[in-house]
Design an enzyme around this catalytic site. Structure first.
Site, PDB file in Angstrom:
ATOM      1  N   SER A   1     -27.322 -27.776  21.827  1.00 16.10           N
ATOM      2  CA  SER A   1     -27.707 -26.721  20.899  1.00 16.10           C
ATOM      3  C   SER A   1     -26.479 -25.875  20.573  1.00 16.10           C
ATOM      4  CB  SER A   1     -28.791 -25.857  21.552  1.00 16.10           C
ATOM      5  OG  SER A   1     -29.238 -24.855  20.689  1.00 16.10           O
ATOM      6  N   LYS A   2     -26.580 -25.023  19.603  1.00 13.21           N
ATOM      7  CA  LYS A   2     -25.498 -24.071  19.310  1.00 13.21           C
ATOM      8  C   LYS A   2     -26.058 -22.976  18.423  1.00 13.21           C
ATOM      9  CE  LYS A   2     -21.048 -23.574  20.180  1.00 13.21           C
ATOM     10  NZ  LYS A   2     -20.314 -24.037  21.373  1.00 13.21           N
ATOM     11  N   GLY A   3     -25.463 -21.807  18.509  1.00  7.24           N
ATOM     12  CA  GLY A   3     -25.906 -20.719  17.653  1.00  7.24           C
ATOM     13  C   GLY A   3     -24.723 -19.992  17.063  1.00  7.24           C
TER      14      GLY A   3
END
Ligand code: NAD
Length: 476
Positions: free
Chosen positions: A106-108
């Site tokens: 994931s990444k934000g």
């Protein structure tokens, strides 16, 4: 700046993925399932600041949920966009598989210049962004666990952890909702330094294999190697510091936003860091040459180039001028797909991002485990370990005296042998083991299969194979 004909960051990651899967035996359906990003959530939210409402745009992208929780940093930069967040989320999937941390990717990111806001304003913005993600389970100890990335650090992670705890007052595992926290709010010793420390351990392991070192037209160990580092933030600073202070590397150049410092005799990393913190740039640092065109220093003569700032800095426009025979990708995606091809043809050896900067997620994994087990590593066994060592030392000294053997244990040996492992020692040991094992698994693929051209393709094959096995076990 990328040339017009260069693929985007996400396309670059996909092209690298495609290059690897061509050498694998995956069904087209499974290949597609692994490649695509499962979801990207975009949020726009308002915060009242300086007398008016400011609207911010943020993202949280989930690339693969073959294992949960999914894991990946939150980046604060004006350049954040969906393409970048998805590319970084995909890299997280492969990185976690490569270093055997039980997470999906994931990444934000938040489109913001963190330097434009004061601490109190950043706290309001971060809490509001966290609120938006928490209410959709995009921050959650069992589902999605962020960490720091460019532009964020311990402070932001502490705000996020507190926001989660306020919204989930009965969740006993609340602290495990985010990693990279300060130690006084559930963080772990050694997380702050982890990514740079991992770069050091990655290089040490590389230099344990003379065959690989020779491919980079180098010899010996890391000592006396001339190193250029781009970006003196969390990753670049720690990598440069450990390599120069502990492994005898000479940091001949440091590149930052405003230019570069160059010194053939070697830069004092700590002093440069202090100057950067005090003035916001490298200009004006005494005892080294300042070059305003920092990017040109990437092309300078050195043994090891460590891009540790951001993606896409080595591209079609400068790849053929890069002279370093060994590049360690401490940043994510610093070399574009096109540049990667050019460098490989030139014989440059690249230690790829998904391995080189995996120290961060590895120690984040240890922090998450610590939070779930609610106990500091080493607390139960440290003194027991010391007592057993003491028993042995006392017995050896008794034997020596009784039998008149004349043995004396040096004070330094006794000191080290009698010191039990505390949390920091255990974290470093776990990180070292992880980096060594991961490098060995990718070099095995690199050397065993002549059609595998480099460490990057080998790393992708190793990681994708593990993700594919998990999907197959789920019946896909
Ligand atoms: P950071 O914000 O702490 O540091 C980045 C540094 O790079 C800053 O000092 C900044 O001034 C400098 N910089 C920015 N643009 C630059 C440019 N164009 N030229 C030269 N210098 C520039 O960020 P970080 O956490 O050190 O992350 C750096 C890279 O490492 C990113 O690609 C990130 O995704 C990757 N990474 C970070 C971690 C982590 O644990 N922090 C883990 C894995 C990978």
């Amino acid at each position: 700046m990328l040339a017009m004909n260069e693929p985007s960051f996400r396309e670059s990651v996909d092209l690298m993925f495609n290059r690897a899967v061509r050498l694998m035996d995956l069904s087209p359906g499974l290949e597609q399932k692994i490649r695509v990003c499962n979801s990207t959530y975009t949020v726009r939210f308002g915060v009242r600041l300086r007398g008016k409402i400011e609207t911010f745009t943020g993202y949280r992208s989930v690339h693969s949920e073959h294992m949960e929780p999914v894991k990946g940093g939150i980046r604060y930069a004006l350049s954040v966009n969906q393409d970048e967040v998805e590319a970084l989320a995909a890299l997280m999937t492969y990185k976690c598989a490569l270093v055997e941390t039980p997470f999906g990717g994931s990444k934000g990111g938040l489109c913001i210049d963190p330097r434009a806001w004061d601490e109190h304003e950043l706290e309001q913005i971060t809490r509001r962004f966290a609120y938006e993600l928490i209410k959709r389970d995009l921050i959650h100890p069992a589902q999605n666990v962020p960490a720091p990335d460019m532009g964020t650090g311990e402070r932001e992670m502490a705000w996020i952890a507190d926001q989660y705890a306020r919204m989930n007052t009965t969740d006993i595992n609340a602290k495990a909702c985010v990693t990279g926290k300060p130690t006084h709010v559930g963080g772990i010793q050694g997380r702050l330094e982890a990514t740079g420390r991992g770069v050091q351990y990655a290089l040490r392991e590389f230099f344990r294999h003379p065959e690989d070192v020779a491919k980079a037209q180098l010899s010996g160990g890391p000592e006396d190697k001339r190193v250029v580092v781009q970006g003196l933030g969390n990753v670049g600073y720690h990598a440069a510091k450990f390599l120069s202070q502990e492994d005898g590397c000479i940091i001949t150049a440091i590149i930052e936003r405003d230019g570069a410092l160059v010194s053939d005799a070697g830069l004092d990393v700590e002093a440069v860091k202090q100057h950067l913190a005090a003035t916001g740039g490298l200009k004006g640092f005494a005892g080294a040459d300042f070059i305003a065109d920092g990017k040109s220093v990437l092309e300078g003569d050195c043994d090891i180039l460590i891009p540790a700032a951001m993606e896409g800095v080595i591209h079609l426009g400068n790849a053929d001028r890069i002279r370093a025979p060994l590049i360690v990708e401490a940043a994510n995606g610093p070399i574009t797909y096109g540049a990667d091809e050019i460098l490989r043809k030139k014989g440059c050896i690249i230690i790829p991002d998904m391995f080189a900067n995996a120290g961060g997620v590895t120690v984040s994994y240890f922090e998450w485990v610590k939070n779930l087990s609610h106990i500091r590593f080493g607390r139960m066994q440290r003194r027991a370990e010391e007592a057993r060592s003491r028993l042995l030392v006392d017995e050896l000294e008794r034997l020596s005296a009784d039998q008149a053997l004349g043995w004396t244990l040096t004070a330094d040996f006794k000191d080290r042998f009698l010191t039990g492992s505390d949390e920091l020692a255990l974290v470093r040991s776990g990180l070292d083991d992880t980096m060594r094992t991961a490098y060995q698994s990718i070099r095995e693929v690199w050397h065993a299969r002549p059609e595998v051209p480099d460490l990057r393709v080998a790393a992708y094959i190793t990681a994708i194979d593990r993700v594919a096995k998990t999907y197959r076990s789920k019946g896909l």
